[in-house]
Design a protein around this motif. Structure first.
Motif, PDB file in Angstrom:
ATOM      1  N   GLY A 211      17.003 -41.988  40.558  1.00  0.00           N
ATOM      2  CA  GLY A 211      16.868 -42.367  39.150  1.00  0.00           C
ATOM      3  C   GLY A 211      16.461 -41.186  38.283  1.00  0.00           C
ATOM      4  N   TYR A 212      15.522 -40.417  38.778  1.00  0.00           N
ATOM      5  CA  TYR A 212      15.087 -39.253  37.994  1.00  0.00           C
ATOM      6  C   TYR A 212      16.186 -38.195  37.950  1.00  0.00           C
ATOM      7  CZ  TYR A 212      10.382 -41.000  37.348  1.00  0.00           C
ATOM      8  OH  TYR A 212       9.304 -41.737  36.949  1.00  0.00           O
ATOM      9  N   ALA A 213      16.964 -38.087  39.031  1.00  0.00           N
ATOM     10  CA  ALA A 213      18.095 -37.157  39.005  1.00  0.00           C
ATOM     11  C   ALA A 213      19.095 -37.590  37.935  1.00  0.00           C
ATOM     12  CB  ALA A 213      18.764 -37.100  40.375  1.00  0.00           C
ATOM     13  N   ALA A 214      19.320 -38.895  37.820  1.00  0.00           N
ATOM     14  CA  ALA A 214      20.216 -39.394  36.777  1.00  0.00           C
ATOM     15  C   ALA A 214      19.653 -39.098  35.393  1.00  0.00           C
ATOM     16  CB  ALA A 214      20.434 -40.902  36.961  1.00  0.00           C
ATOM     17  N   LEU A 215      18.347 -39.238  35.254  1.00  0.00           N
ATOM     18  CA  LEU A 215      17.724 -38.882  33.975  1.00  0.00           C
ATOM     19  C   LEU A 215      17.966 -37.414  33.638  1.00  0.00           C
ATOM     20  CD1 LEU A 215      14.230 -40.655  33.864  1.00  0.00           C
ATOM     21  CD2 LEU A 215      16.210 -41.088  32.414  1.00  0.00           C
ATOM     22  N   ASP A 216      17.833 -36.556  34.677  1.00  0.00           N
ATOM     23  CA  ASP A 216      18.060 -35.129  34.443  1.00  0.00           C
ATOM     24  C   ASP A 216      19.487 -34.851  33.982  1.00  0.00           C
ATOM     25  OD1 ASP A 216      15.477 -34.570  35.147  1.00  0.00           O
ATOM     26  OD2 ASP A 216      15.947 -34.039  37.231  1.00  0.00           O
ATOM     27  N   ARG A 217      20.430 -35.665  34.461  1.00  0.00           N
ATOM     28  CA  ARG A 217      21.824 -35.498  34.026  1.00  0.00           C
ATOM     29  C   ARG A 217      22.082 -36.138  32.669  1.00  0.00           C
ATOM     30  NH1 ARG A 217      22.609 -37.526  39.250  1.00  0.00           N
ATOM     31  NH2 ARG A 217      23.453 -39.473  38.377  1.00  0.00           N
ATOM     32  N   GLY A 218      21.104 -36.872  32.164  1.00  0.00           N
ATOM     33  CA  GLY A 218      21.277 -37.564  30.893  1.00  0.00           C
ATOM     34  C   GLY A 218      21.935 -38.923  31.028  1.00  0.00           C
ATOM     35  N   ASP A 219      22.102 -39.417  32.262  1.00  0.00           N
ATOM     36  CA  ASP A 219      22.742 -40.711  32.509  1.00  0.00           C
ATOM     37  C   ASP A 219      21.671 -41.790  32.573  1.00  0.00           C
ATOM     38  OD1 ASP A 219      24.218 -42.877  33.326  1.00  0.00           O
ATOM     39  OD2 ASP A 219      25.270 -41.818  34.939  1.00  0.00           O
ATOM     40  N   THR A 220      21.261 -42.271  31.434  1.00  0.00           N
ATOM     41  CA  THR A 220      20.161 -43.243  31.383  1.00  0.00           C
ATOM     42  C   THR A 220      20.562 -44.598  31.952  1.00  0.00           C
ATOM     43  OG1 THR A 220      20.782 -43.748  29.101  1.00  0.00           O
ATOM     44  CG2 THR A 220      19.027 -42.140  29.430  1.00  0.00           C
ATOM     45  N   GLU A 221      21.849 -44.938  31.868  1.00  0.00           N
ATOM     46  CA  GLU A 221      22.296 -46.230  32.408  1.00  0.00           C
ATOM     47  C   GLU A 221      22.148 -46.246  33.927  1.00  0.00           C
ATOM     48  OE1 GLU A 221      26.312 -49.064  32.442  1.00  0.00           O
ATOM     49  OE2 GLU A 221      26.190 -47.310  31.125  1.00  0.00           O
ATOM     50  N   GLU A 222      22.624 -45.179  34.601  1.00  0.00           N
ATOM     51  CA  GLU A 222      22.486 -45.091  36.053  1.00  0.00           C
ATOM     52  C   GLU A 222      21.019 -45.031  36.452  1.00  0.00           C
ATOM     53  OE1 GLU A 222      23.457 -44.680  40.138  1.00  0.00           O
ATOM     54  OE2 GLU A 222      24.517 -45.480  38.394  1.00  0.00           O
ATOM     55  N   ALA A 223      20.230 -44.295  35.673  1.00  0.00           N
ATOM     56  CA  ALA A 223      18.802 -44.187  35.967  1.00  0.00           C
ATOM     57  C   ALA A 223      18.140 -45.556  35.927  1.00  0.00           C
ATOM     58  CB  ALA A 223      18.133 -43.246  34.967  1.00  0.00           C
ATOM     59  N   ALA A 224      18.477 -46.362  34.938  1.00  0.00           N
ATOM     60  CA  ALA A 224      17.874 -47.695  34.826  1.00  0.00           C
ATOM     61  C   ALA A 224      18.228 -48.557  36.032  1.00  0.00           C
ATOM     62  CB  ALA A 224      18.345 -48.366  33.539  1.00  0.00           C
ATOM     63  N   ARG A 225      19.481 -48.455  36.525  1.00  0.00           N
ATOM     64  CA  ARG A 225      19.883 -49.239  37.699  1.00  0.00           C
ATOM     65  C   ARG A 225      19.062 -48.831  38.927  1.00  0.00           C
ATOM     66  NH1 ARG A 225      25.178 -48.974  35.915  1.00  0.00           N
ATOM     67  NH2 ARG A 225      25.580 -47.079  37.150  1.00  0.00           N
ATOM     68  N   ARG A 226      18.916 -47.510  39.149  1.00  0.00           N
ATOM     69  CA  ARG A 226      18.165 -47.025  40.312  1.00  0.00           C
ATOM     70  C   ARG A 226      16.705 -47.451  40.240  1.00  0.00           C
ATOM     71  NH1 ARG A 226      21.724 -45.866  44.286  1.00  0.00           N
ATOM     72  NH2 ARG A 226      23.459 -44.662  43.460  1.00  0.00           N
ATOM     73  N   PHE A 227      16.117 -47.317  39.087  1.00  0.00           N
ATOM     74  CA  PHE A 227      14.704 -47.681  38.939  1.00  0.00           C
ATOM     75  C   PHE A 227      14.508 -49.177  39.163  1.00  0.00           C
ATOM     76  CE2 PHE A 227      14.370 -43.863  35.959  1.00  0.00           C
ATOM     77  CZ  PHE A 227      13.845 -43.060  36.944  1.00  0.00           C
ATOM     78  N   ALA A 228      15.426 -49.994  38.676  1.00  0.00           N
ATOM     79  CA  ALA A 228      15.315 -51.444  38.869  1.00  0.00           C
ATOM     80  C   ALA A 228      15.429 -51.799  40.349  1.00  0.00           C
ATOM     81  CB  ALA A 228      16.387 -52.162  38.061  1.00  0.00           C
ATOM     82  N   GLY A 229      16.291 -51.081  41.097  1.00  0.00           N
ATOM     83  CA  GLY A 229      16.448 -51.353  42.524  1.00  0.00           C
ATOM     84  C   GLY A 229      15.250 -50.946  43.355  1.00  0.00           C
ATOM     85  N   ALA A 230      14.391 -50.093  42.802  1.00  0.00           N
ATOM     86  CA  ALA A 230      13.218 -49.628  43.550  1.00  0.00           C
ATOM     87  C   ALA A 230      12.055 -50.601  43.468  1.00  0.00           C
ATOM     88  CB  ALA A 230      12.783 -48.253  43.035  1.00  0.00           C
ATOM     89  N   GLY A 231      12.214 -51.707  42.749  1.00  0.00           N
ATOM     90  CA  GLY A 231      11.160 -52.708  42.711  1.00  0.00           C
ATOM     91  C   GLY A 231       9.990 -52.294  41.836  1.00  0.00           C
ATOM     92  N   ASP A 232       8.778 -52.644  42.310  1.00  0.00           N
ATOM     93  CA  ASP A 232       7.600 -52.474  41.462  1.00  0.00           C
ATOM     94  C   ASP A 232       6.834 -51.187  41.761  1.00  0.00           C
ATOM     95  OD1 ASP A 232       6.690 -53.120  43.935  1.00  0.00           O
ATOM     96  OD2 ASP A 232       5.225 -54.616  43.267  1.00  0.00           O
ATOM     97  N   LEU A 233       7.499 -50.200  42.333  1.00  0.00           N
ATOM     98  CA  LEU A 233       6.806 -48.924  42.555  1.00  0.00           C
ATOM     99  C   LEU A 233       6.356 -48.352  41.212  1.00  0.00           C
ATOM    100  CD1 LEU A 233       8.998 -47.090  45.237  1.00  0.00           C
ATOM    101  CD2 LEU A 233       6.785 -48.178  45.548  1.00  0.00           C
TER     102      LEU A 233
END
Length: 500
Positions: A266-288
């Motif tokens: 998710g953070y790698a996606a943020l670094d690329r500027g892909d906020t949509e992909e980042a949001a998907r990854r973060f949501a899949g990681a649960g409540d970390l």
């Protein structure tokens, strides 16, 4: 193992080397048996095993060294020295030559010294115990039967890890098939983060060795628990689970590592500027916590985009345009106050360059009010402006003939001075003190200035003048020479000074 024991018993019973004494395979097996017992500190069985080795091969150097050590510790000095002479003749560069020499030197005292070192270690006085171990073995190092005891103790002390690692590596190279030496080395490597993964790999291999499997497996699992939840460590966890699929603790750790991997993606996606992909990854990681923080960052980036125009204008130097944007956003974006503080700071810098210190100070105080938790924006510049204002006030007081007020202002300026500007106030105060007969303080101040700014002409002139007035001509000559180099027109004539 029973077969080896039977061979040893037969070897001990025979008065002369048996018919199979020349069989190198048998000798190697007997040597392995001897090292096996030595690595387990079973001195009685190890001694019998080494005797069996010598019965099979009277010139085997490891056995000669080991039994020579037994004789030395038992006080049989002649037999020990005979063994040493034989070892030096057969293998002069054998690693146990210095070890046996040290054992002969200590003789029966070695046992009492070992007992003392062990008592210190078991009593919690490990550093003192290790110091005694080192005194016992000296530069030669420990004999084979004490090597594990020594290196495992030293390895846990400050500065002892490298010594223990090197010693255990030598042991492993010397006896590569003795699992306990490899187990000790693997455990030691796991104590340091930079070597931990190498140690884990060794433990995974040793877990398949029946002679140390239980201990290696326990250490393997323990060390895995030391790892963080990094996705990079997932392969190590999977390897353990492949051998122990029912281990819930390690499986839970692997799941945490998987979720941490999603967060990293998710953070790698943020670094690329892909906020949509980042949001998907973060949501899949649960409540970390890091996943929740990532989602907050995604949200904040949308809001932060509104500040982009303001900071772009600030970068272009368009302060009025930047200020308008920041004022519009400030109601819903607290970071806009920082933008307004930066606008004030840059206007203050322009005012300071123009000599308008009063306006510069007012703008920097506004920056401090807007961004009190960002002293890096205003603190150093405000300190500088206040310093130069005090310095200007002191100069104005001197011009008006109010030297008492000037001295107060100069001393306050010194108290508030930035380190890089301090010499300016020291120089002004030195001139003032010299004018009023305070030569001793003036001299100290001039010298302080020159220590900060070597070759500063005004300080050199002031110090030289002070020394001349005090008729300290010999001291004035070198400072005047420095003044000649820095500002020839300000210097005294060297010939006159030397004549004086």
């Amino acid at each position: 193992m029973r077969a080896i024991a039977a061979v040893i018993a037969c070897a001990l019973a025979l008065p002369a080397p048996p018919a199979w004494a020349s069989d190198a395979t048998v000798v190697r097996g007997l040597v392995r048996s001897a090292w096996y017992w030595q690595s387990r500190a079973r001195d009685d069985k190890a001694e019998d095993a080494w005797k069996a080795v010598l019965a099979a091969d009277p010139d085997q150097p490891d056995a000669i060294a080991a039994l020579g050590g037994v004789d030395a510790r038992a006080g049989r000095e002649k037999q020990a020295r005979d063994a040493l002479a034989r070892l030096q003749k057969l293998a002069p560069h054998h690693p146990d030559v210095p070890v046996l020499k040290r054992e002969i030197e200590l003789g029966p005292r070695l046992g009492a010294m070992l007992a003392s070192a062990r008592k210190l270690v078991h009593g919690g006085r490990v550093d003192e115990g290790v110091a005694q171990y080192r005194e016992i073995f000296g530069a030669a190092g420990p004999p084979g039967d004490l090597a594990l005891e020594y290196y495992e103790t030293v390895g846990g002390t400050p500065g002892g890890w490298e010594e223990a690692r090197d010693g255990l590596q030598r042991l492993v190279r010397r006896v590569p098939r003795e699992a306990r030496f490899r187990l000790a080395l693997a455990r030691l490597l796991t104590y340091r983060p930079e070597a931990r993964r190498q140690g884990i790999s060794m433990l995974a291999g040793l877990a398949r060795d029946p002679t140390v499997s239980r201990e290696a497996t326990a250490s393997w699992k323990e060390v895995l628990s030391w790892l963080g939840d990094s996705p990079d460590d997932a392969p190590l966890l999977r390897e353990y689970l492949a051998a122990h699929p029912g281990d819930r603790a390690i499986r839970a750790k692997l799941e945490r590592a998987r979720r941490a991997g999603l967060v990293a993606e998710g953070y790698a996606a943020l670094d690329r500027g892909d906020t949509e992909e980042a949001a998907r990854r973060f949501a899949g990681a649960g409540d970390l916590p890091d996943a929740r923080r990532g989602l907050a960052i995604v949200h904040d980036r949308e809001t932060a985009a509104r500040l982009k125009a303001g900071y772009a204008a600030l970068d272009r130097g368009e302060l009025d345009a930047a200020e308008r944007v920041f004022q519009q956003v400030a109601r819903e974006q607290p970071d806009a106050r920082l933008g307004l503080a930066l606008v004030a700071q840059r206007r203050a810098a322009a005012a300071q360059r123009a000599g308008d210190l009063g306006r510069a100070k007012a703008l920097l105080e506004r920056a401090r009010t807007l961004a009190p938790r960002r002293p890096d924006v205003w603190e150093a510049q405000l300190q500088s402006v206040e310093f130069w204002r005090l310095l200007e006030d002191a100069r104005a007081s001197r011009r008006r003939g109010r030297d008492d007020a000037a001295e107060i202002e100069l001393r306050e300026a010194l108290a508030r001075a930035p380190e890089q500007d301090r010499w300016s106030a020291e120089l002004e105060l030195a001139d003032l003190r010299q004018a009023h007969g305070g030569g001793e303080e003036a001299e100290r101040l001039y010298r302080d200035v020159l220590s900060r700014v070597p070759g500063q002409p005004d300080a050199l002139r002031g110090l030289t003048s002070l020394l001349v007035q005090a008729r300290r001509f010999a001291e004035a000559i070198p400072t005047n020479e420095a003044l000649l180099r820095a500002s020839p027109r300000s210097a005294y004539r060297q010939g006159w000074l030397r004549a004086e």
